[in-house]
Write an enzyme that holds these catalytic residues in place. Sequence first.
Site, PDB file in Angstrom:
ATOM      1  N   GLU A  42     -14.568  -0.384  13.556  1.00 26.72           N
ATOM      2  CA  GLU A  42     -13.109  -0.395  13.446  1.00 26.72           C
ATOM      3  C   GLU A  42     -12.644   0.324  12.180  1.00 26.72           C
ATOM      4  O   GLU A  42     -13.219   0.161  11.107  1.00 26.72           O
ATOM      5  CB  GLU A  42     -12.642  -1.856  13.396  1.00 26.72           C
ATOM      6  CG  GLU A  42     -11.148  -2.040  13.227  1.00 26.72           C
ATOM      7  CD  GLU A  42     -10.744  -3.497  13.039  1.00 26.72           C
ATOM      8  OE1 GLU A  42      -9.570  -3.805  13.249  1.00 26.72           O
ATOM      9  OE2 GLU A  42     -11.622  -4.321  12.681  1.00 26.72           O
ATOM     10  N   LYS A 112      -5.127  -2.672  19.691  1.00 23.63           N
ATOM     11  CA  LYS A 112      -5.518  -4.029  19.305  1.00 23.63           C
ATOM     12  C   LYS A 112      -4.375  -5.018  19.531  1.00 23.63           C
ATOM     13  O   LYS A 112      -3.269  -4.838  19.013  1.00 23.63           O
ATOM     14  CB  LYS A 112      -5.953  -4.035  17.837  1.00 23.63           C
ATOM     15  CG  LYS A 112      -6.555  -5.351  17.353  1.00 23.63           C
ATOM     16  CD  LYS A 112      -7.022  -5.189  15.910  1.00 23.63           C
ATOM     17  CE  LYS A 112      -7.679  -6.446  15.362  1.00 23.63           C
ATOM     18  NZ  LYS A 112      -8.071  -6.274  13.940  1.00 23.63           N
ATOM     19  N   CYS A 147     -12.504  -6.557  16.797  1.00 23.59           N
ATOM     20  CA  CYS A 147     -12.655  -7.494  15.681  1.00 23.59           C
ATOM     21  C   CYS A 147     -12.024  -8.871  15.938  1.00 23.59           C
ATOM     22  O   CYS A 147     -12.586  -9.690  16.653  1.00 23.59           O
ATOM     23  CB  CYS A 147     -12.095  -6.848  14.409  1.00 23.59           C
ATOM     24  SG  CYS A 147     -12.745  -7.531  12.861  1.00 23.59           S
TER      25      CYS A 147
END
Length: 262
Positions: A42, A112, A147
């Site tokens: 990321e 995200k 994440c």
Amino acid sequence: MRAAAIQLSVTDDQSPSARRDAVAEAVRAEARRGAELVLLPEMWLPGFFGFDSYAALAEPLDGPTARLLGELAAECGIRCCAGSIVERAPEGLYNTALLFDRDGSLAARYRKIHLFGYGSRERALLTRGSEVVTCELGGIRFGISTCYDLRFPELYRAAAEQGAECFLVVAAWPFPRLDAWRCLARARAIENQAGLLGCNTAGRQGSGVFAGSSLAFDAWGTPLGELDDRPGVLRVELEPERIRAARREFTALDDRVLNRLG
């Protein structure tokens, strides 16, 4: 499918151009070793903790970082999950993961959904995504996540319901919560009977220390490999038929009840 998770060191003493050059060299090296899928972490260009540089390094989907990774995928004949970039769009900035096919075309884009706020400025600086993204490449349907998403099992279940057989997780997970990284990644694999390949970041950026420990699990939750906290490459074989066989043998996904109530 032979996969390689390239665990990069992201530090403040490396320029964005030097980091792009290092990534290109690492991707080519893994392609020469026979990788068919390469995974990056990321926000490897600004570094997750480089909040002050997010706006300056933001780029559209045809910007220099995306072009580089698409060209590398085509040059090497591989599929590349290019980690994530700060995507600049008319409505704001996103933490966007990109997946390229072997011809260099952009096969999938995942913005995200769960932005981190605990000791982080990500939530203040970026716009939340809203779409669950899966994509079939090389006979495997992948679910893409980033994440902090790992803490939200409903995202992975939604991807599994779209047919995802293997989860690709790009991350900048910090060292203090290393145990949670391992536990949550394994749980997402077990509960969805899916493979999982997670590529984390290594190194120290400002006061933040990344955990490394890129890892992989099969559909039973059996560990396939894990790195330590140093830069390195995790190489694993993704076997879709073994995932499908696990689902046929142990029918947990078919035995769900709560999703059918109401």
